[in-house]
Design a protein around this motif. Sequence first.
Motif, mmCIF file in Angstrom:
data_model
loop_
_atom_site.group_PDB
_atom_site.id
_atom_site.type_symbol
_atom_site.label_atom_id
_atom_site.label_comp_id
_atom_site.label_asym_id
_atom_site.label_seq_id
_atom_site.Cartn_x
_atom_site.Cartn_y
_atom_site.Cartn_z
ATOM 1 N N HIS A 42 -22.198 -7.551 25.965
ATOM 2 C CA HIS A 42 -21.284 -8.693 25.975
ATOM 3 C C HIS A 42 -22.111 -9.628 27.109
ATOM 4 O O HIS A 42 -21.579 -10.896 27.186
ATOM 5 N N ASP A 99 -22.281 -13.139 25.684
ATOM 6 C CA ASP A 99 -20.774 -13.732 25.410
ATOM 7 C C ASP A 99 -20.343 -14.348 26.411
ATOM 8 O O ASP A 99 -20.614 -13.993 27.666
ATOM 9 N N LEU A 138 -17.852 -14.850 28.977
ATOM 10 C CA LEU A 138 -16.406 -14.215 29.348
ATOM 11 C C LEU A 138 -15.706 -15.046 30.357
ATOM 12 O O LEU A 138 -16.647 -15.296 31.313
ATOM 13 N N HIS A 196 -9.482 -16.461 29.845
ATOM 14 C CA HIS A 196 -9.188 -16.304 28.642
ATOM 15 C C HIS A 196 -9.273 -15.064 27.998
ATOM 16 O O HIS A 196 -9.876 -14.208 28.000
ATOM 17 N N THR A 197 -8.099 -14.701 27.099
ATOM 18 C CA THR A 197 -7.891 -13.441 26.545
ATOM 19 C C THR A 197 -8.551 -13.145 25.333
ATOM 20 O O THR A 197 -7.991 -13.185 24.104
ATOM 21 N N SER A 198 -9.993 -13.231 25.186
ATOM 22 C CA SER A 198 -10.748 -13.146 24.099
ATOM 23 C C SER A 198 -11.097 -11.547 23.684
ATOM 24 O O SER A 198 -10.764 -10.870 24.723
ATOM 25 N N PRO A 199 -11.270 -11.186 22.500
ATOM 26 C CA PRO A 199 -11.589 -10.020 22.000
ATOM 27 C C PRO A 199 -12.583 -9.411 23.109
ATOM 28 O O PRO A 199 -12.640 -8.268 23.519
ATOM 29 N N GLU A 200 -13.713 -10.257 23.360
ATOM 30 C CA GLU A 200 -14.851 -9.811 24.064
ATOM 31 C C GLU A 200 -14.492 -9.664 25.427
ATOM 32 O O GLU A 200 -15.173 -8.697 25.984
#
Length: 755
Positions: free
Chosen positions: A487, A490, A492, A496-500
């Motif tokens: 990641h 990505d 991060l 924020h509740t992202s899949p990553e």
Amino acid sequence: MKVLKFDTGNTQRSTTRYKMAGHFSEFGILPEILQAIEEMGWHLPTDVQAEAIPLILGGGDVLMAAETGSGKTGAFCLPVIQVVYETIQDALSGKKSGKVLIEDKEKTWKMNVYDRDSLFAIDEDGLLCQSRDQSKWQGGRSVLAVKKGKFYYEAKVTDEGLCRVGWSTKDATFNLGTDRFGFGFGGTGKSSFNKQFDTYGESFGLNDVIGCYINLEDGTVKWSKNGTDFGEAYEIPDKLQGVPFHAAVVLKNAELKFNFGGEPFRYPPKEGYIGLSSARPGCVTSSTTGTVSRSPGKFSNECSPSAIILEPSRELAQQTHSNITLFKKHLPSPSIKEVVLIGGEKVKDQIRLLQEGVDVITGTPGKFDDFVSTKKISLDQVRFFILDEADGLLSQGNHDIIMRIYNKIPKFSSDGKRLQMIVCSATLHSFEVKKLADKIMHFPTWVDLKGRDSVPETVHHVVVHVDPRKDYSWKSLRQKVKTDGVHNKDKLNQSHTSPEMFSEASKMLKAEYLVKAIRQHRMDQAIVFCRTKLDCDNIENYLINLGGGNRAMVNEYSCVCLHSDRSVHERRENLRMFKEGEVRFLICTDVAARGIDVQGIPFVVNVTFPDDKQNYIHRIGRVGRADRMGLAVSLISDVKEKVWYHKCPSRGKSCNNTKLVEHGGCSIWYDELQYLNDVEEHLGVSIPECNSDMVVPQNEFDGKVVYGAKRKKSGSMYENHVLELEPSLAELVKLEKDAQTSFLKLRRKKWTAVH
């Protein structure tokens, strides 16, 4: 007890399944062999290869059952080729191995610890021999042998018992004097040859000294007792003329000491006989006669292979032979030499190939036996005896041929290596195959990929759900736990509740949950499974930092790694440290763990749940062995994790392409909930859950157990329930009796009143 229940109708399956199999390089296969198998299109090992190759390279006997086309030929050929090739290189470099030049061998006259019955004991000097078996004869013979000249040695009886002493060839059984290849003289005053016992000389016993004579010039054998010469006992048959003879003895509950001339003889020989220790080099050969002295481009005229492969048909033999030729084609010269012995070929050509020197012979039993019986092949140097399609071999009536060949092969090589048996069969549950394996194999490991998988009763296995959407402790771990870097590109953000973000969080939580499991169960020894080598390194560093940052320090988190990026020396040393308890945790991948056999492991932790059902069985089977209880804890991410899946030419080295595979990258989304569902469906069970506190629900049959300790005899918490309930049952019986008696009395009273 809470158990997982998946609604398979609502479970969304990924359209693409990526099987995480390791590469052949992780087994330690030579680069030249790797090049050959990659050219054949073998990029990943099959299940049977992944199981069997490390076991064979590790030196063990292996029983394997697998379907045709499963890769079992490669499973035994690849490790055998590697070991044989390394043996040749050792011999050429002067190292002691199964194939060494006679000039390099030790020339000390003593009894051979590798050429004896199992209960025939030999002291450190190799001169004092003993057998305390009262029911069976146990024998052995000397390391060296003589092939010309007149020789003598003495044997003193140092304890009461039964013995026969004399001379034998390498083809003789250890029961001296009971076949056509050895001559014995026993304490009852009988000489013996080929099961014929004749009165000769006198009986002998405690403290008597027996002189053993052999004249290889005129072909005679005789004995003496305390200096009294009994005269000629035997003429050596013509077919044994020129064959080297060893000093030999067989004992039953007796003890005997040899003097080969290293000390002054008690009764010195006459008539030109000399002590064995005084024999000139040209008169002496080793116990490994028939050695193929390998040097570049030059071989002796005797064929002494390192590996024998028997096949039930000429087609299978030719196919196996062809595979061997392909596997070894890139090995540097002098490479191994292979030959196939089957019907329909010119015998003269086969003999010529054998005389040029051969390392691996593949053939059908009858044809191979013909060459052995006519002494075209010597079995002195055989390291591997392989029976492919053993059920087929036995159904054709080859049992006697197999046993005859097996009995002629030394069970130990001259440098102490045990003969390795590899038996392949359509099923290992055949009675005939089992019976044969019991006779000829030494504690074999079963590789049965056809049987139904099940979890042993001695194994408790549980899953712990890791859900970063509920457990936010991962936010405090970002500076402590290093992840795989998938990641890194990505964006991060903890807010924020992202899949990553949840994927990264799950990886951090797993490291902390591992520590929780270690603490809760006070784990003093465990195998920790990770999906990739990078994951292993990261977990190792995390545990070492928790233990104070000193890798050499023994503490509650001491650990080592085992994977193919570590050097061979480091891998061997790490495994040794774990086996000997110098560290507590062995962190490894599935492939690196194949073939590891450490008894009594109490715990396994799956940091990453495997994507393959067989790997799950393989992992948790590391515990619960030898009737000891074991616990396997699997950490299951409730969110999908983005992980590495390298399809690049470098196989991940210096690769930072974090794009998904479908977008030209080297990563995929990994769904552990789906893999868990697959395993449960395969096993037909729902695996129990435990919470993040790692408290395992008490098993209703085993009750409270100590993992790593022997299982309770009954395997049940109700072991003494009959005794415990006995008083209550007696009370119930008494109450029932009283009730019945009262009823009968009342009824009788009523009947009397009416009448």
